[in-house]
Design a protein around this motif. Structure first.
Motif, PDB file in Angstrom:
ATOM      1  N   VAL A  63       0.811  -1.219   0.000  1.00  0.00           N
ATOM      2  CA  VAL A  63       0.000   0.000   0.000  1.00  0.00           C
ATOM      3  C   VAL A  63       0.842   1.265   0.000  1.00  0.00           C
ATOM      4  N   LYS A  64       2.143   1.129   0.038  1.00  0.00           N
ATOM      5  CA  LYS A  64       3.012   2.306   0.055  1.00  0.00           C
ATOM      6  C   LYS A  64       2.776   3.170  -1.183  1.00  0.00           C
ATOM      7  N   GLY A  65       2.661   4.468  -0.943  1.00  0.00           N
ATOM      8  CA  GLY A  65       2.420   5.401  -2.032  1.00  0.00           C
ATOM      9  C   GLY A  65       0.961   5.538  -2.427  1.00  0.00           C
ATOM     10  N   ARG A  66       0.105   4.679  -1.888  1.00  0.00           N
ATOM     11  CA  ARG A  66      -1.327   4.735  -2.216  1.00  0.00           C
ATOM     12  C   ARG A  66      -2.194   5.067  -0.989  1.00  0.00           C
ATOM     13  N   PHE A  67      -1.796   4.582   0.145  1.00  0.00           N
ATOM     14  CA  PHE A  67      -2.572   4.782   1.377  1.00  0.00           C
ATOM     15  C   PHE A  67      -1.842   5.771   2.276  1.00  0.00           C
TER      16      PHE A  67
END
Length: 120
Positions: A63-67
């Motif tokens: 989820v890094k960069g999205r959440f």
């Protein structure tokens, strides 16, 4: 301590959702907080966490960069902004709290889940 999660729903791939978790009591700022999820046929996993003052965060690689996790200690509320959602993000999302950031993987408090469904 009671945790009330909200904001789940059905969204198309690429879309966004914002989850909220309202925490009862006057000691919210003393708790580290996190979001966990459990998808169909999978074990519950930690998605992201944040320390008591909001200065330390952790994200699982997927989820890094999205959440983005955040907290408003004045409002006793934890947030999870989810962007660029993918079908594999489909899960029940749970907010949770711990009396120490080092213990967030085994929280002391759990909220009820909120369903997030991402359609392809």
């Amino acid at each position: 301590v009671q945790l009330q999660a909200s904001g789940g729903g059905l969204v198309q791939a690429g879309g966004s959702l914002r989850l909220s978790c309202a925490v009862s009591g006057r000691t919210f700022l003393t708790y580290a907080m996190g979001w966990f999820r459990q998808g169909p046929g999978t074990e519950r996993e930690i998605v992201t966490s944040i320390n008591e003052r909001g200065r330390i965060t952790y994200y699982t690689d997927s989820v890094k960069g999205r959440f983005t996790i955040s907290r408003d200690n004045a409002k006793n509320t934890l947030y999870l902004q989810m962007n660029s959602l993918k079908p594999e993000d489909t899960a029940i999302y749970y907010c949770a709290g711990s009396r120490s950031y080092s213990g967030i993987n085994n929280p002391d408090f759990w909220g009820q889940g909120t369903q997030v469904t991402v359609s392809s």
